[in-house]
Design a protein around this motif. Structure first.
Motif, PDB file in Angstrom:
ATOM      1  N   LYS A  58       6.476  11.992  -1.676  1.00 65.59           N
ATOM      2  CA  LYS A  58       5.234  11.403  -2.133  1.00 65.59           C
ATOM      3  C   LYS A  58       5.144   9.952  -1.671  1.00 65.59           C
ATOM      4  O   LYS A  58       6.150   9.290  -1.440  1.00 65.59           O
ATOM      5  N   ASN A  59       3.924   9.474  -1.594  1.00 64.72           N
ATOM      6  CA  ASN A  59       3.698   8.078  -1.254  1.00 64.72           C
ATOM      7  C   ASN A  59       2.436   7.614  -1.981  1.00 64.72           C
ATOM      8  O   ASN A  59       1.495   8.391  -2.155  1.00 64.72           O
ATOM      9  N   TYR A  60       2.446   6.346  -2.390  1.00 66.30           N
ATOM     10  CA  TYR A  60       1.336   5.791  -3.161  1.00 66.30           C
ATOM     11  C   TYR A  60       0.887   4.454  -2.578  1.00 66.30           C
ATOM     12  O   TYR A  60       1.688   3.705  -2.012  1.00 66.30           O
ATOM     13  N   ALA A  61      -0.376   4.164  -2.768  1.00 62.73           N
ATOM     14  CA  ALA A  61      -0.865   2.823  -2.469  1.00 62.73           C
ATOM     15  C   ALA A  61      -0.236   1.858  -3.462  1.00 62.73           C
ATOM     16  O   ALA A  61      -0.001   2.202  -4.625  1.00 62.73           O
ATOM     17  N   ASP A  62       0.009   0.647  -3.009  1.00 61.62           N
ATOM     18  CA  ASP A  62       0.623  -0.356  -3.889  1.00 61.62           C
ATOM     19  C   ASP A  62      -0.210  -0.601  -5.138  1.00 61.62           C
ATOM     20  O   ASP A  62       0.332  -0.863  -6.213  1.00 61.62           O
ATOM     21  N   SER A  63      -1.518  -0.479  -5.006  1.00 59.06           N
ATOM     22  CA  SER A  63      -2.417  -0.785  -6.116  1.00 59.06           C
ATOM     23  C   SER A  63      -2.323   0.223  -7.262  1.00 59.06           C
ATOM     24  O   SER A  63      -2.749  -0.069  -8.377  1.00 59.06           O
ATOM     25  N   VAL A  64      -1.765   1.408  -6.993  1.00 57.75           N
ATOM     26  CA  VAL A  64      -1.682   2.433  -8.036  1.00 57.75           C
ATOM     27  C   VAL A  64      -0.248   2.825  -8.364  1.00 57.75           C
ATOM     28  O   VAL A  64      -0.022   3.602  -9.305  1.00 57.75           O
TER      29      VAL A  64
END
Length: 124
Positions: A58-64
């Motif tokens: 998985k990977n996420y935007a820093d903002s979330v």
């Protein structure tokens, strides 16, 4: 051909939680990398989260990061986005997207299929 249908959007207050679902048609859902993107009024569509076919990468935007969780259930042809501690800046139309195989990606142009979007509004 893959058709994606999002659901679960709505109006919530800052600090609340909301869960989005995206159900796919077709028998090859389990082979697709899935992603969530969002677009706020007057802004470009941006990456939110992505995961690979098995759900383990998985990977996420820093903002979330730390607030949102992406997951999938291949038996139900569904990908989820659990959103906690929502902020007014999370207000946007949220889209799920699919691309055949490969690694999770934040690149919008790598995704072939898109849903119609679901509105999430967070009031302060």
């Amino acid at each position: 051909q893959v058709q994606l249908v999002e659901s679960g959007g709505g109006l919530v207050q800052a600090g609340d939680s909301l869960g989005l679902s995206c159900t796919a048609s077709g028998r090859t859902f389990s082979t697709y990398t899935m992603g969530w993107f969002r677009q706020a009024p007057g802004k470009e569509r941006e990456f939110v989260a992505t995961l690979n076919w098995a759900g383990g990468n998985k990977n996420y935007a820093d903002s979330v990061k730390g607030r949102f969780t992406i997951s999938r259930d291949n038996a139900k042809n569904t990908v989820y986005l659990q959103m906690n501690s929502l902020k007014p800046e999370d207000t946007a139309v949220y889209y799920c997207a699919a691309k055949a195989g490969g690694q999770p990606s934040s690149a919008i142009n790598s995704y072939y299929y898109w849903g119609q979007g679901t509105q999430v509004t967070v009031s302060s």
